[in-house]
Design a protein around this motif. Structure first.
Motif, PDB file in Angstrom:
ATOM      1  N   GLU A  96       0.904  -1.281  -0.036  1.00 37.07           N
ATOM      2  CA  GLU A  96      -0.044   0.051   0.085  1.00 37.07           C
ATOM      3  C   GLU A  96       0.910   1.244   0.003  1.00 37.07           C
ATOM      4  O   GLU A  96       0.733   2.035   0.875  1.00 37.07           O
ATOM      5  CB  GLU A  96      -1.029  -0.115   1.275  1.00 37.07           C
ATOM      6  N   MET A  97       1.662   1.330  -1.031  1.00 37.36           N
ATOM      7  CA  MET A  97       2.613   2.429  -0.949  1.00 37.36           C
ATOM      8  C   MET A  97       2.135   3.366  -2.181  1.00 37.36           C
ATOM      9  O   MET A  97       2.582   3.744  -3.128  1.00 37.36           O
ATOM     10  CB  MET A  97       3.840   2.021  -1.394  1.00 37.36           C
ATOM     11  N   SER A  98       0.668   4.033  -1.651  1.00 38.16           N
ATOM     12  CA  SER A  98       0.102   4.986  -2.567  1.00 38.16           C
ATOM     13  C   SER A  98       0.390   6.498  -2.335  1.00 38.16           C
ATOM     14  O   SER A  98       0.871   6.631  -1.064  1.00 38.16           O
ATOM     15  CB  SER A  98      -1.251   4.615  -2.689  1.00 38.16           C
ATOM     16  N   ASP A  99      -0.107   7.187  -3.052  1.00 39.06           N
ATOM     17  CA  ASP A  99       0.039   8.624  -2.771  1.00 39.06           C
ATOM     18  C   ASP A  99      -0.940   9.111  -1.433  1.00 39.06           C
ATOM     19  O   ASP A  99      -0.760  10.341  -1.234  1.00 39.06           O
ATOM     20  CB  ASP A  99      -0.206   9.547  -4.113  1.00 39.06           C
ATOM     21  N   ASP A 100      -1.883   8.077  -1.499  1.00 39.78           N
ATOM     22  CA  ASP A 100      -2.688   8.748  -0.316  1.00 39.78           C
ATOM     23  C   ASP A 100      -2.031   8.482   1.016  1.00 39.78           C
ATOM     24  O   ASP A 100      -2.407   9.341   2.009  1.00 39.78           O
ATOM     25  CB  ASP A 100      -3.814   7.583  -0.242  1.00 39.78           C
ATOM     26  N   HIS A 101      -0.773   7.661   1.256  1.00 41.11           N
ATOM     27  CA  HIS A 101      -0.369   7.688   2.571  1.00 41.11           C
ATOM     28  C   HIS A 101       0.965   8.152   2.344  1.00 41.11           C
ATOM     29  O   HIS A 101       1.236   9.071   3.263  1.00 41.11           O
ATOM     30  CB  HIS A 101       0.296   6.146   2.609  1.00 41.11           C
ATOM     31  N   SER A 102       1.491   8.666   1.263  1.00 34.81           N
ATOM     32  CA  SER A 102       2.834   9.712   0.938  1.00 34.81           C
ATOM     33  C   SER A 102       2.730   9.988  -0.311  1.00 34.81           C
ATOM     34  O   SER A 102       2.690   9.400  -1.324  1.00 34.81           O
ATOM     35  CB  SER A 102       3.943   8.642   1.268  1.00 34.81           C
ATOM     36  N   SER A 103       2.917  11.316  -0.430  1.00 34.43           N
ATOM     37  CA  SER A 103       2.994  12.034  -1.786  1.00 34.43           C
ATOM     38  C   SER A 103       4.050  11.283  -2.664  1.00 34.43           C
ATOM     39  O   SER A 103       5.156  11.217  -1.976  1.00 34.43           O
ATOM     40  CB  SER A 103       3.091  13.460  -1.693  1.00 34.43           C
ATOM     41  N   ASP A 104       3.864  11.384  -4.138  1.00 39.58           N
ATOM     42  CA  ASP A 104       5.079  10.799  -4.922  1.00 39.58           C
ATOM     43  C   ASP A 104       5.544   9.506  -4.483  1.00 39.58           C
ATOM     44  O   ASP A 104       6.526   9.382  -4.439  1.00 39.58           O
ATOM     45  CB  ASP A 104       6.164  11.916  -4.891  1.00 39.58           C
ATOM     46  N   ASN A 105       4.523   8.631  -4.132  1.00 36.89           N
ATOM     47  CA  ASN A 105       4.993   7.385  -3.633  1.00 36.89           C
ATOM     48  C   ASN A 105       5.203   6.380  -4.729  1.00 36.89           C
ATOM     49  O   ASN A 105       5.003   6.447  -5.980  1.00 36.89           O
ATOM     50  CB  ASN A 105       3.989   6.866  -2.973  1.00 36.89           C
ATOM     51  N   LEU A 106       5.765   5.122  -4.438  1.00 40.61           N
ATOM     52  CA  LEU A 106       6.105   4.006  -5.458  1.00 40.61           C
ATOM     53  C   LEU A 106       5.231   3.786  -6.228  1.00 40.61           C
ATOM     54  O   LEU A 106       5.492   3.271  -7.394  1.00 40.61           O
ATOM     55  CB  LEU A 106       6.996   3.282  -4.719  1.00 40.61           C
ATOM     56  N   LEU A 107       4.086   3.479  -5.830  1.00 37.56           N
ATOM     57  CA  LEU A 107       3.052   2.830  -6.741  1.00 37.56           C
ATOM     58  C   LEU A 107       2.671   3.768  -7.752  1.00 37.56           C
ATOM     59  O   LEU A 107       2.390   3.121  -8.849  1.00 37.56           O
ATOM     60  CB  LEU A 107       1.856   2.541  -5.868  1.00 37.56           C
ATOM     61  N   ASN A 108       2.586   4.967  -7.531  1.00 30.19           N
ATOM     62  CA  ASN A 108       2.070   5.796  -8.598  1.00 30.19           C
ATOM     63  C   ASN A 108       3.413   5.947  -9.539  1.00 30.19           C
ATOM     64  O   ASN A 108       2.931   6.154 -10.881  1.00 30.19           O
ATOM     65  CB  ASN A 108       2.005   7.304  -8.011  1.00 30.19           C
ATOM     66  N   LYS A 109       4.546   5.856  -9.253  1.00 29.79           N
ATOM     67  CA  LYS A 109       5.782   6.020 -10.046  1.00 29.79           C
ATOM     68  C   LYS A 109       5.742   4.618 -10.927  1.00 29.79           C
ATOM     69  O   LYS A 109       5.911   4.813 -12.125  1.00 29.79           O
ATOM     70  CB  LYS A 109       6.957   5.964  -9.445  1.00 29.79           C
ATOM     71  N   ALA A 110       5.284   3.719 -10.437  1.00 31.97           N
ATOM     72  CA  ALA A 110       5.269   2.343 -11.276  1.00 31.97           C
ATOM     73  C   ALA A 110       4.177   2.261 -12.191  1.00 31.97           C
ATOM     74  O   ALA A 110       4.353   1.773 -13.140  1.00 31.97           O
ATOM     75  CB  ALA A 110       5.067   1.274 -10.136  1.00 31.97           C
ATOM     76  N   VAL A 111       3.022   2.696 -11.880  1.00 30.01           N
ATOM     77  CA  VAL A 111       1.729   2.802 -12.588  1.00 30.01           C
ATOM     78  C   VAL A 111       2.021   3.780 -13.897  1.00 30.01           C
ATOM     79  O   VAL A 111       1.959   3.481 -15.167  1.00 30.01           O
ATOM     80  CB  VAL A 111       0.420   3.255 -12.008  1.00 30.01           C
ATOM     81  N   THR A 112       2.761   4.592 -13.513  1.00 28.45           N
ATOM     82  CA  THR A 112       3.061   5.766 -14.730  1.00 28.45           C
ATOM     83  C   THR A 112       4.367   5.194 -15.522  1.00 28.45           C
ATOM     84  O   THR A 112       4.071   5.195 -16.812  1.00 28.45           O
ATOM     85  CB  THR A 112       3.585   7.030 -13.953  1.00 28.45           C
ATOM     86  N   PHE A 113       5.295   4.433 -14.944  1.00 32.29           N
ATOM     87  CA  PHE A 113       6.068   3.685 -15.888  1.00 32.29           C
ATOM     88  C   PHE A 113       5.558   2.536 -16.965  1.00 32.29           C
ATOM     89  O   PHE A 113       6.011   2.829 -18.009  1.00 32.29           O
ATOM     90  CB  PHE A 113       7.318   3.200 -15.016  1.00 32.29           C
ATOM     91  N   LEU A 114       4.800   2.125 -16.353  1.00 29.89           N
ATOM     92  CA  LEU A 114       4.148   0.885 -16.981  1.00 29.89           C
ATOM     93  C   LEU A 114       3.290   1.682 -18.079  1.00 29.89           C
ATOM     94  O   LEU A 114       3.331   0.866 -19.087  1.00 29.89           O
ATOM     95  CB  LEU A 114       3.162   0.179 -15.858  1.00 29.89           C
ATOM     96  N   GLU A 115       2.674   2.586 -17.918  1.00 30.36           N
ATOM     97  CA  GLU A 115       1.654   3.333 -18.884  1.00 30.36           C
ATOM     98  C   GLU A 115       2.461   3.797 -20.197  1.00 30.36           C
ATOM     99  O   GLU A 115       2.298   3.737 -21.222  1.00 30.36           O
ATOM    100  CB  GLU A 115       0.736   4.070 -18.415  1.00 30.36           C
ATOM    101  N   GLN A 116       3.397   4.605 -19.603  1.00 31.03           N
ATOM    102  CA  GLN A 116       4.210   5.474 -20.474  1.00 31.03           C
ATOM    103  C   GLN A 116       5.466   4.864 -21.241  1.00 31.03           C
ATOM    104  O   GLN A 116       5.944   5.149 -22.195  1.00 31.03           O
ATOM    105  CB  GLN A 116       4.513   6.819 -19.910  1.00 31.03           C
ATOM    106  N   ARG A 117       5.973   3.717 -20.511  1.00 31.08           N
ATOM    107  CA  ARG A 117       7.165   3.189 -21.042  1.00 31.08           C
ATOM    108  C   ARG A 117       7.081   1.961 -21.446  1.00 31.08           C
ATOM    109  O   ARG A 117       7.797   1.110 -22.231  1.00 31.08           O
ATOM    110  CB  ARG A 117       8.185   3.301 -19.945  1.00 31.08           C
ATOM    111  N   VAL A 118       6.203   1.095 -21.065  1.00 22.38           N
ATOM    112  CA  VAL A 118       5.856  -0.489 -21.359  1.00 22.38           C
ATOM    113  C   VAL A 118       4.747  -0.720 -22.180  1.00 22.38           C
ATOM    114  O   VAL A 118       5.107  -1.443 -23.285  1.00 22.38           O
ATOM    115  CB  VAL A 118       5.922  -1.165 -19.973  1.00 22.38           C
ATOM    116  N   LEU A 119       3.782  -0.308 -21.984  1.00 23.62           N
ATOM    117  CA  LEU A 119       2.414  -0.821 -22.574  1.00 23.62           C
ATOM    118  C   LEU A 119       2.332  -0.391 -23.969  1.00 23.62           C
ATOM    119  O   LEU A 119       1.806  -0.888 -24.830  1.00 23.62           O
ATOM    120  CB  LEU A 119       1.180  -0.585 -21.880  1.00 23.62           C
ATOM    121  N   ILE A 120       2.961   0.955 -24.245  1.00 22.16           N
ATOM    122  CA  ILE A 120       2.935   1.487 -25.634  1.00 22.16           C
ATOM    123  C   ILE A 120       4.005   0.549 -26.408  1.00 22.16           C
ATOM    124  O   ILE A 120       3.570   0.798 -27.545  1.00 22.16           O
ATOM    125  CB  ILE A 120       3.282   2.822 -25.562  1.00 22.16           C
ATOM    126  N   SER A 121       4.773  -0.126 -25.914  1.00 26.23           N
ATOM    127  CA  SER A 121       5.813  -0.901 -26.884  1.00 26.23           C
ATOM    128  C   SER A 121       5.418  -2.581 -26.716  1.00 26.23           C
ATOM    129  O   SER A 121       5.083  -3.123 -25.584  1.00 26.23           O
ATOM    130  CB  SER A 121       7.254  -0.600 -26.480  1.00 26.23           C
TER     131      SER A 121
END
Length: 525
Positions: A96-121
């Motif tokens: 539960e490393m979400s931004d609701d617990h701590s800003s700029d957290n790991l879960l949000n970074k991982a989701v963004t990377f998956l969406e912008q760098r992985v799924l498009i390729s």
């Protein structure tokens, strides 16, 4: 932060966290991790560290990935990649490393990377899934991320079906739903079949079955391959289907799988002798006669008499199979050869006019087994129906020293029958030619008579026309002569008048003189 245990556990502070990930120790600070993980905060408040250890165990997190996550908690910059993104995403989700617990957290970074760098390729998506263990895939399925990955790959495969070849390295639980979903759309069946065949080669035919786990996985793959293969006739080669059928039997696959591969019998007429060798030959060098009979039985049950051309193709293929078997295996026993030959005879009976193919197989079998005694030779030749040999085969057999004497005698008798039939056909041909010639001569006489009548009619018409032309010509000549006389008299008289010597007596004398000259001219003429 340290990933080593303290040598003296009594020196550990109450704020320290002692963990082991797959045998690798980690010495961490509770407060530092709790600032980023809501789940860890709850665990520490309840003082239930076993719950945290259970999470790490269930998500199958490797020490390298866990070390990367803890570095993030300590504020270090981490490097995400296609190979680690799925594992990082899973542990960030379950901690539960979400931004609701701590800003700029790991879960949000991982989701963004998956969406912008992985799924498009396509390549990066395949690479990310290739690195997943079964436990991680289970967690991905729990959060619905499996569908996200599959939708991304299906969308790209629909634009270029050739990409399906890259999927053969994926786990079966990903590969099968990908192919099933892709096959629902208008995708080339050739590309789908090629991908499934390559997947089978990689995970079944190129793997050693010595280990029980490997055998179980191969059994799962062969059953999935049968489900994925299209049912259209001719879309898969007979050789590959035969090989898959044998493998399903060896791996003790489910009955539905084995029955599914038996559908090869519907396209048996497209098979070759080499394909049949793959099916019938066992690992110990013997032949699976019963399996061969099963395939033939299913073939004939699927077609009717109207499919005669298919029966002919199968009969010829079986003859070639018998020949290749006899030629290729010097250790082939007489009993086995006879069993195979009986199957071939049953398939060619009332289908092929001649049994030359069976004779050729017997001939090469006897050549490869020169040490057979007369009774064994006779046993190998028992299936041969001499009266169905062509004249060319009879001639060869009559001089074949390898054949038993009894067979040679039968061949001579058949040769006499061929000679008798040939003479009868030739005599019949002569009679037909004679009859045709008499008919032709009668027709020629009739034509000559008709032609004579036509010529006579033409001659009569021609004579009449000629007579009319002569009469007209004589009239024309007579008229011309008369005019010429008148013209000559008139012209000469004019001359005489000009000279002043024209008299009536001279005119009469002139006329008489012209008449005499005319008679003299006609005589010489």
């Amino acid at each position: 932060m340290s990933n080593r245990y303290s040598k003296n556990p009594s020196n550990l502070k109450s704020t320290d966290l002692y963990l082991s990930v797959k045998g690798v120790p980690f010495h961490l600070h509770k407060e530092t991790l709790a600032k980023r993980s809501a789940r860890l905060t709850t665990v520490l408040e309840r003082n239930k560290l076993d719950e945290l250890r259970s999470i790490l165990r269930d998500t199958d997190i490797d020490p390298i990935t866990f070390h990367l996550v803890t570095r993030f908690c300590y504020g270090y910059k981490i490097q995400l990649s296609s190979e680690n993104i799925v594992s990082v995403l899973c542990i960030a989700y379950y901690l539960e490393m979400s931004d609701d617990h701590s800003s700029d957290n790991l879960l949000n970074k991982a989701v963004t990377f998956l969406e912008q760098r992985v799924l498009i390729s396509w390549n990066e998506t395949v690479k990310a899934l290739r690195s997943c263990s079964n436990k991680i895939l289970d967690k991905l399925a729990d959060v619905g991320l499996i569908e996200v990955f599959l939708d991304s790959l299906v969308e790209k495969a629909l634009n270029d079906a050739r990409l399906l070849q890259d999927l053969i390295t994926l786990p079966l639980r990903l590969y099968e739903p990908l192919i099933l979903e892709t096959s629902k759309h208008n995708v080339s069946k050739e590309n789908l079949v090629e991908s499934v065949c390559n997947y089978a080669k990689r995970w079944i035919f190129e793997k050693d079955s010595g280990d029980e786990n490997v055998s179980r996985h191969k059994r799962e793959v062969i059953e999935a391959v049968e489900r994925l293969f299209p049912h259209e006739r001719g879309t898969i080669s007979c050789g590959f289907l035969f090989k898959s059928l044998k493998e399903s039997i060896l791996l003790d696959a489910c009955s539905d799988c084995r029955k599914g591969f038996v559908r090869i019998s519907k396209q048996l007429d497209l098979a070759t002798a080499k394909d049949l060798m793959i099916l019938s030959k066992k690992e110990d060098g013997s032949y699976d006669i019963e399996l061969l009979k099963t395939i033939l039985k299913n073939f004939y049950s699927n077609y009717s008499v109207s499919d005669f051309s298919r029966f002919v193709s199968v009969a010829r293929m079986l003859e070639e199979f018998l020949f290749e078997t006899a030629a290729s295996h010097a250790s082939l026993r007489v009993e086995t050869f006879k069993e195979l030959a009986e199957i071939v005879v049953a398939a060619s009976c009332d289908v092929l006019k001649y049994s030359d193919g069976i004779y050729s197989a017997i001939d090469v079998f006897l050549e490869r087994h020169r040490d057979l005694i007369e009774s064994e030779k006779m046993e190998a030749c028992r299936v041969l129906e001499c009266k169905k040999l062509s004249p060319e085969a009879c001639e060869h057999a009559s001089k074949n020293e390898k054949l038993p004497l009894r067979i040679v005698v039968q061949v001579f008798f058949v040769c006499q029958m061929h000679i008798r039939d040939k003479v009868a056909r030739e005599m019949k041909g002569v009679e037909e030619k004679t009859e045709n010639r008499v008919d032709e001569e009668d027709e020629e006489d009739d034509e000559m008579e008709n032609m004579s009548k036509k010529l006579l009619s033409l001659k009569i018409k021609s004579d009449y026309s000629k007579k009319r032309k002569i009469e007209n010509l004589e009239c024309a000549v007579h008229s011309g002569e008369k005019k010429m006389k008148e013209k000559k008299i008139s012209a000469w008289g004019e001359v005489k008048r000009k000279f002043g010597c024209m008299t009536s007596s001279s005119v009469d004398a002139l006329d008489c003189h012209i008449k005499k000259r005319k008679k003299t001219y006609h005589r010489y003429k």
